[in-house]
Scaffold this active site. Structure first.
Site, PDB file in Angstrom:
ATOM      1  N   SER A  13       0.832  -1.209   0.000  1.00 23.83           N
ATOM      2  CA  SER A  13       0.000   0.000   0.000  1.00 23.83           C
ATOM      3  C   SER A  13       0.866   1.259   0.000  1.00 23.83           C
ATOM      4  O   SER A  13       0.468   2.280  -0.584  1.00 23.83           O
ATOM      5  CB  SER A  13      -0.978  -0.005   1.172  1.00 23.83           C
ATOM      6  OG  SER A  13      -0.310   0.129   2.392  1.00 23.83           O
ATOM      7  N   ASN A  14       2.017   1.217   0.615  1.00 24.09           N
ATOM      8  CA  ASN A  14       2.927   2.368   0.531  1.00 24.09           C
ATOM      9  C   ASN A  14       3.489   2.518  -0.879  1.00 24.09           C
ATOM     10  O   ASN A  14       3.619   3.631  -1.387  1.00 24.09           O
ATOM     11  CB  ASN A  14       4.054   2.243   1.554  1.00 24.09           C
ATOM     12  CG  ASN A  14       3.605   2.656   2.940  1.00 24.09           C
ATOM     13  OD1 ASN A  14       3.405   3.836   3.211  1.00 24.09           O
ATOM     14  ND2 ASN A  14       3.418   1.668   3.812  1.00 24.09           N
ATOM     15  N   ARG A  65      22.194 -14.907   3.876  1.00 21.40           N
ATOM     16  CA  ARG A  65      21.844 -13.492   3.708  1.00 21.40           C
ATOM     17  C   ARG A  65      22.823 -12.778   2.773  1.00 21.40           C
ATOM     18  O   ARG A  65      22.435 -11.931   1.967  1.00 21.40           O
ATOM     19  CB  ARG A  65      21.846 -12.820   5.094  1.00 21.40           C
ATOM     20  CG  ARG A  65      21.242 -11.438   5.127  1.00 21.40           C
ATOM     21  CD  ARG A  65      21.201 -10.868   6.528  1.00 21.40           C
ATOM     22  NE  ARG A  65      20.398 -11.621   7.464  1.00 21.40           N
ATOM     23  CZ  ARG A  65      19.051 -11.640   7.500  1.00 21.40           C
ATOM     24  NH1 ARG A  65      18.370 -10.937   6.632  1.00 21.40           N
ATOM     25  NH2 ARG A  65      18.409 -12.353   8.398  1.00 21.40           N
ATOM     26  N   ILE A  92      16.214  -8.143   7.078  1.00 19.47           N
ATOM     27  CA  ILE A  92      17.354  -7.412   7.626  1.00 19.47           C
ATOM     28  C   ILE A  92      18.412  -7.343   6.538  1.00 19.47           C
ATOM     29  O   ILE A  92      18.672  -8.341   5.850  1.00 19.47           O
ATOM     30  CB  ILE A  92      17.870  -8.108   8.900  1.00 19.47           C
ATOM     31  CG1 ILE A  92      16.833  -7.923  10.003  1.00 19.47           C
ATOM     32  CG2 ILE A  92      19.226  -7.552   9.317  1.00 19.47           C
ATOM     33  CD1 ILE A  92      17.128  -8.685  11.276  1.00 19.47           C
ATOM     34  N   LEU A  93      18.991  -6.169   6.354  1.00 23.36           N
ATOM     35  CA  LEU A  93      19.941  -5.948   5.262  1.00 23.36           C
ATOM     36  C   LEU A  93      21.372  -6.116   5.756  1.00 23.36           C
ATOM     37  O   LEU A  93      21.694  -5.754   6.893  1.00 23.36           O
ATOM     38  CB  LEU A  93      19.768  -4.535   4.710  1.00 23.36           C
ATOM     39  CG  LEU A  93      18.347  -4.171   4.262  1.00 23.36           C
ATOM     40  CD1 LEU A  93      18.260  -2.685   3.950  1.00 23.36           C
ATOM     41  CD2 LEU A  93      17.942  -5.008   3.059  1.00 23.36           C
ATOM     42  N   HIS A 109       8.878   3.032   8.944  1.00 23.55           N
ATOM     43  CA  HIS A 109       8.729   2.155  10.104  1.00 23.55           C
ATOM     44  C   HIS A 109       7.485   2.589  10.882  1.00 23.55           C
ATOM     45  O   HIS A 109       7.280   3.787  11.102  1.00 23.55           O
ATOM     46  CB  HIS A 109       9.975   2.252  10.986  1.00 23.55           C
ATOM     47  CG  HIS A 109       9.938   1.304  12.140  1.00 23.55           C
ATOM     48  ND1 HIS A 109      10.181  -0.050  12.003  1.00 23.55           N
ATOM     49  CD2 HIS A 109       9.652   1.512  13.441  1.00 23.55           C
ATOM     50  CE1 HIS A 109      10.044  -0.633  13.183  1.00 23.55           C
ATOM     51  NE2 HIS A 109       9.727   0.281  14.068  1.00 23.55           N
ATOM     52  N   THR A 141      20.674   3.244   7.788  1.00 22.63           N
ATOM     53  CA  THR A 141      22.100   3.082   8.098  1.00 22.63           C
ATOM     54  C   THR A 141      22.270   1.671   8.661  1.00 22.63           C
ATOM     55  O   THR A 141      21.309   0.910   8.734  1.00 22.63           O
ATOM     56  CB  THR A 141      22.566   4.130   9.125  1.00 22.63           C
ATOM     57  OG1 THR A 141      21.778   3.968  10.311  1.00 22.63           O
ATOM     58  CG2 THR A 141      22.415   5.538   8.587  1.00 22.63           C
ATOM     59  N   LEU A 144      19.868  -1.137  12.778  1.00 29.07           N
ATOM     60  CA  LEU A 144      18.489  -1.508  12.415  1.00 29.07           C
ATOM     61  C   LEU A 144      17.485  -0.487  12.950  1.00 29.07           C
ATOM     62  O   LEU A 144      17.442  -0.217  14.153  1.00 29.07           O
ATOM     63  CB  LEU A 144      18.165  -2.902  12.973  1.00 29.07           C
ATOM     64  CG  LEU A 144      16.773  -3.445  12.627  1.00 29.07           C
ATOM     65  CD1 LEU A 144      16.646  -3.756  11.142  1.00 29.07           C
ATOM     66  CD2 LEU A 144      16.433  -4.662  13.461  1.00 29.07           C
TER      67      LEU A 144
END
Ligand code: GAR
Length: 210
Positions: A13-14, A65, A92-93, A109, A141, A144
């Site tokens: 939706s965003n 990852r 998570i990046l 967020h 950045t 998290l």
């Protein structure tokens, strides 16, 4: 127009709110691609319906990852984005990915950061008895949910609110502030400068909150 890549995992939706504003000209940008890590993400359908490139990169096809994020960087970069927008991208990046897009990676967020990093933000705000709640757009950045704030929107927590009612109200606010932040970036009014955010030449916020 700036080139935007949007990463999603779900409803999108965003994504839709940002997409609508690129199409009606409020955002001086074009969504070059939408990328999902989940095959069932409805946001992929939203992209297709708007004639936007929709790509699946299923994290389950990768051993770890690091290899997923390496492939993700390659896929994103093939669309040469000026801005990468995380819109309900529930991964998570790696630090490598975050560094690669330094100064051009946004996240939204569902809390008034620095409160309630992580998951279950609405429930946590209710359980804490908070008077207000909301959402935050920030530069990403390595920490998290910890990057410098760009814009927040608030709502009062009302008597009788439950997780669902609060989530719905915050979602509406997200759809207002996320396109706004993207507008600013695409007009070159917004940048990351050291630990702070510059908007129209003024320092907006400093980071380092834990
Ligand atoms: C949004 O509420 C966003 O703030 C949240 O996921 C939802 C995605 O909704 N993101 C996070 O929780 C990130 N940790 P959408 O798919 O309808 O845009």
């Amino acid at each position: 127009p700036k080139r935007i890549v949007v990463l999603i995992s779900g409803s999108g939706s965003n994504l839709q709110a940002i997409l609508d504003q690129t199409l009606d000209g409020q955002i001086n940008g074009k969504i070059a691609a939408v990328i999902s890590n989940r095959p069932d993400a409805f946001g992929l359908t939203r992209a297709e319906q708007a004639g936007v490139v929709a790509r699946l990169l299923d994290h389950k096809a990768f051993a770890d990852r690091e290899s997923f994020d390496a492939a993700l960087i390659e896929l994103i970069d093939s669309y040469q984005p000026d801005l990468v927008v995380l819109a309900g991208f529930m991964r998570i990046l790696t630090p490598e990915l975050v560094r690669h897009y330094h100064g051009r990676l946004f996240n939204i967020h569902p809390s008034l950061l620095p409160k309630y990093k992580g998951l279950h933000t609405h429930q946590r705000a209710l359980e804490a008895g908070d008077a207000e709640h909301g959402c935050t757009v920030h530069f990403v950045t390595e920490e998290l949910d910890g990057g410098p704030l760009i814009v927040q929107a608030k709502t009062d927590i009302l008597t009788g609110d439950d997780e669902q009612s609060l989530q719905q109200r915050v979602h509406q606010l997200e759809h207002q502030i996320y396109p706004l932040a993207v507008q600013w970036f695409c007009e070159e009014r917004l940048s990351l400068s050291g630990d702070g955010v510059m908007l129209d030449g003024e320092l907006l916020a400093t980071t380092g909150y834990q």
